[in-house]
Scaffold this motif. Structure first.
Motif, PDB file in Angstrom:
ATOM      1  N   THR A  71     -20.504  -2.577  34.017  1.00  0.00           N
ATOM      2  CA  THR A  71     -20.362  -1.118  34.070  1.00  0.00           C
ATOM      3  C   THR A  71     -19.275  -0.724  35.066  1.00  0.00           C
ATOM      4  O   THR A  71     -18.988  -1.447  36.010  1.00  0.00           O
ATOM      5  CB  THR A  71     -21.676  -0.443  34.496  1.00  0.00           C
ATOM      6  OG1 THR A  71     -22.059  -0.923  35.782  1.00  0.00           O
ATOM      7  CG2 THR A  71     -22.788  -0.688  33.496  1.00  0.00           C
ATOM      8  N   LYS A  73     -18.575   2.697  37.343  1.00  0.00           N
ATOM      9  CA  LYS A  73     -19.120   3.979  37.773  1.00  0.00           C
ATOM     10  C   LYS A  73     -18.015   4.768  38.466  1.00  0.00           C
ATOM     11  O   LYS A  73     -17.394   4.280  39.406  1.00  0.00           O
ATOM     12  CB  LYS A  73     -20.285   3.766  38.741  1.00  0.00           C
ATOM     13  CG  LYS A  73     -20.911   5.062  39.214  1.00  0.00           C
ATOM     14  CD  LYS A  73     -22.110   4.805  40.112  1.00  0.00           C
ATOM     15  CE  LYS A  73     -22.771   6.113  40.513  1.00  0.00           C
ATOM     16  NZ  LYS A  73     -23.959   5.864  41.357  1.00  0.00           N
ATOM     17  N   GLN A 116     -24.684  11.482  26.608  1.00  0.00           N
ATOM     18  CA  GLN A 116     -23.871  10.294  26.362  1.00  0.00           C
ATOM     19  C   GLN A 116     -22.816  10.592  25.313  1.00  0.00           C
ATOM     20  O   GLN A 116     -22.999  11.468  24.459  1.00  0.00           O
ATOM     21  CB  GLN A 116     -24.726   9.110  25.918  1.00  0.00           C
ATOM     22  CG  GLN A 116     -25.404   9.291  24.578  1.00  0.00           C
ATOM     23  CD  GLN A 116     -26.237   8.080  24.198  1.00  0.00           C
ATOM     24  OE1 GLN A 116     -26.738   7.352  25.041  1.00  0.00           O
ATOM     25  NE2 GLN A 116     -26.383   7.849  22.905  1.00  0.00           N
ATOM     26  N   ASP A 130     -22.268   7.324  29.784  1.00  0.00           N
ATOM     27  CA  ASP A 130     -23.498   8.088  29.979  1.00  0.00           C
ATOM     28  C   ASP A 130     -23.732   8.347  31.466  1.00  0.00           C
ATOM     29  O   ASP A 130     -22.857   8.114  32.287  1.00  0.00           O
ATOM     30  CB  ASP A 130     -24.705   7.391  29.328  1.00  0.00           C
ATOM     31  CG  ASP A 130     -25.070   6.059  29.963  1.00  0.00           C
ATOM     32  OD1 ASP A 130     -24.461   5.655  30.980  1.00  0.00           O
ATOM     33  OD2 ASP A 130     -25.976   5.390  29.429  1.00  0.00           O
ATOM     34  N   THR A 131     -24.905   8.827  31.790  1.00  0.00           N
ATOM     35  CA  THR A 131     -25.318   9.119  33.170  1.00  0.00           C
ATOM     36  C   THR A 131     -24.302  10.032  33.863  1.00  0.00           C
ATOM     37  O   THR A 131     -23.795   9.730  34.938  1.00  0.00           O
ATOM     38  CB  THR A 131     -25.544   7.817  33.976  1.00  0.00           C
ATOM     39  OG1 THR A 131     -26.251   6.881  33.172  1.00  0.00           O
ATOM     40  CG2 THR A 131     -26.341   8.107  35.237  1.00  0.00           C
ATOM     41  N   PHE A 133     -23.056  12.865  36.145  1.00  0.00           N
ATOM     42  CA  PHE A 133     -23.597  13.465  37.364  1.00  0.00           C
ATOM     43  C   PHE A 133     -22.466  14.169  38.091  1.00  0.00           C
ATOM     44  O   PHE A 133     -21.297  13.851  37.915  1.00  0.00           O
ATOM     45  CB  PHE A 133     -24.251  12.410  38.273  1.00  0.00           C
ATOM     46  CG  PHE A 133     -23.397  11.191  38.493  1.00  0.00           C
ATOM     47  CD1 PHE A 133     -22.523  11.125  39.555  1.00  0.00           C
ATOM     48  CD2 PHE A 133     -23.478  10.119  37.619  1.00  0.00           C
ATOM     49  CE1 PHE A 133     -21.729  10.013  39.754  1.00  0.00           C
ATOM     50  CE2 PHE A 133     -22.685   9.001  37.804  1.00  0.00           C
ATOM     51  CZ  PHE A 133     -21.806   8.944  38.882  1.00  0.00           C
ATOM     52  N   GLU A 142     -26.346  18.234  44.145  1.00  0.00           N
ATOM     53  CA  GLU A 142     -26.264  17.782  42.757  1.00  0.00           C
ATOM     54  C   GLU A 142     -26.176  18.997  41.844  1.00  0.00           C
ATOM     55  O   GLU A 142     -26.775  20.016  42.125  1.00  0.00           O
ATOM     56  CB  GLU A 142     -27.514  16.974  42.393  1.00  0.00           C
ATOM     57  CG  GLU A 142     -27.591  15.637  43.078  1.00  0.00           C
ATOM     58  CD  GLU A 142     -26.576  14.653  42.552  1.00  0.00           C
ATOM     59  OE1 GLU A 142     -26.281  14.680  41.348  1.00  0.00           O
ATOM     60  OE2 GLU A 142     -26.070  13.855  43.347  1.00  0.00           O
ATOM     61  N   ARG A 144     -27.315  19.283  38.759  1.00  0.00           N
ATOM     62  CA  ARG A 144     -28.437  19.459  37.831  1.00  0.00           C
ATOM     63  C   ARG A 144     -29.378  20.480  38.450  1.00  0.00           C
ATOM     64  O   ARG A 144     -29.991  20.238  39.468  1.00  0.00           O
ATOM     65  CB  ARG A 144     -29.137  18.152  37.567  1.00  0.00           C
ATOM     66  CG  ARG A 144     -28.241  17.172  36.859  1.00  0.00           C
ATOM     67  CD  ARG A 144     -29.019  15.987  36.352  1.00  0.00           C
ATOM     68  NE  ARG A 144     -28.114  14.976  35.887  1.00  0.00           N
ATOM     69  CZ  ARG A 144     -27.682  14.882  34.643  1.00  0.00           C
ATOM     70  NH1 ARG A 144     -28.079  15.748  33.749  1.00  0.00           N
ATOM     71  NH2 ARG A 144     -26.860  13.938  34.289  1.00  0.00           N
ATOM     72  N   ALA A 161     -19.497   9.601  35.938  1.00  0.00           N
ATOM     73  CA  ALA A 161     -20.299   9.038  34.854  1.00  0.00           C
ATOM     74  C   ALA A 161     -20.239   7.522  34.948  1.00  0.00           C
ATOM     75  O   ALA A 161     -19.560   6.965  35.808  1.00  0.00           O
ATOM     76  CB  ALA A 161     -19.780   9.512  33.500  1.00  0.00           C
ATOM     77  N   ILE A 162     -20.944   6.862  34.033  1.00  0.00           N
ATOM     78  CA  ILE A 162     -20.948   5.404  33.969  1.00  0.00           C
ATOM     79  C   ILE A 162     -20.426   4.968  32.603  1.00  0.00           C
ATOM     80  O   ILE A 162     -20.856   5.483  31.565  1.00  0.00           O
ATOM     81  CB  ILE A 162     -22.359   4.842  34.214  1.00  0.00           C
ATOM     82  CG1 ILE A 162     -22.781   5.160  35.655  1.00  0.00           C
ATOM     83  CG2 ILE A 162     -22.401   3.334  33.955  1.00  0.00           C
ATOM     84  CD1 ILE A 162     -24.180   4.719  36.006  1.00  0.00           C
ATOM     85  N   HIS A 164     -20.040   1.733  30.022  1.00  0.00           N
ATOM     86  CA  HIS A 164     -20.637   0.429  29.711  1.00  0.00           C
ATOM     87  C   HIS A 164     -19.606  -0.400  28.947  1.00  0.00           C
ATOM     88  O   HIS A 164     -19.190  -0.025  27.853  1.00  0.00           O
ATOM     89  CB  HIS A 164     -21.901   0.609  28.875  1.00  0.00           C
ATOM     90  CG  HIS A 164     -22.955   1.387  29.607  1.00  0.00           C
ATOM     91  ND1 HIS A 164     -23.920   0.780  30.371  1.00  0.00           N
ATOM     92  CD2 HIS A 164     -23.166   2.726  29.718  1.00  0.00           C
ATOM     93  CE1 HIS A 164     -24.696   1.700  30.914  1.00  0.00           C
ATOM     94  NE2 HIS A 164     -24.257   2.894  30.527  1.00  0.00           N
TER      95      HIS A 164
END
Length: 185
Positions: A71, A73, A116, A130-131, A133, A142, A144, A161-162, A164
């Motif tokens: 991954t 990040k 995602q 995905d992920t 933030f 944050e 959210r 984000a991340i 993959h």
């Protein structure tokens, strides 16, 4: 005969208060003489929310492992760039995305991300992102949840984000899009 007179008097005494109430109570639904009422109405219209991209999300230049998934990040903070997991090599760092929200001063809003998305190269190879933030101006919270526009009606936030990366990921320039939604609360 006397009992008939008493019954007639009692009946008259019972009907008299209902007739008096119908004439004096405007909410009583028993007559056509209801008075008219006037009320006021109004609305306040505020500026709609808009969002503008200031910088794209970039995961950098990556060398994949031949056998292991990994991954990348991208941090949301201004002092961080991309970080590869131990299975990958980050050759050039990426950058966080940056956005500006414009709307009614001092109003609260929320940000929703897509959860995602897939990015692809020209040969239909893909990778998952995905992920998502992020953080508001100054990276203090944050994103959210509720955010508040400043007194200028502007707020800025960063997004990470991340990514993959599959084992032996095919070379190429991978691109895609994602949508963020801002909404008053």
């Amino acid at each position: 005969m006397r009992p008939l007179i008493l019954v007639g008097v009692a009946l008259t005494a019972t009907l008299f208060p209902l007739a008096a109430m119908a004439q004096s109570d405007p909410d009583y639904a028993g007559g056509s003489a209801d008075p008219e009422f006037e009320g006021n109405t109004g609305a306040i219209v505020i500026n709609g929310l808009s969002i503008a991209k200031r910088q794209d999300l970039d995961f950098g230049v990556i060398a994949p492992s031949l056998t292991l998934a990994g991954t990348v990040k991208v941090h949301r903070g201004q002092n961080f760039q991309s970080i590869c997991s131990s299975e990958l090599t980050c050759l050039e760092p990426g950058n966080r995305a940056r956005f500006k929200v414009i709307g009614e001063p001092n109003r609260y809003y929320t940000i929703a991300d897509p959860g995602q998305v897939w990015i692809q190269n020209g040969s239909n190879n893909n990778m998952l992102v995905d992920t998502f933030f992020g953080a508001g101006s100054g990276n203090e919270t944050e994103w959210r949840g509720w955010q508040k526009l400043r007194s200028s009606g502007i707020a800025r936030f960063n997004l990470g984000a991340i990514l993959h990366v599959n084992p032996n990921q095919q070379p190429g320039t991978y691109t895609g899009t994602f949508t963020l939604t801002v909404e008053y609360q």
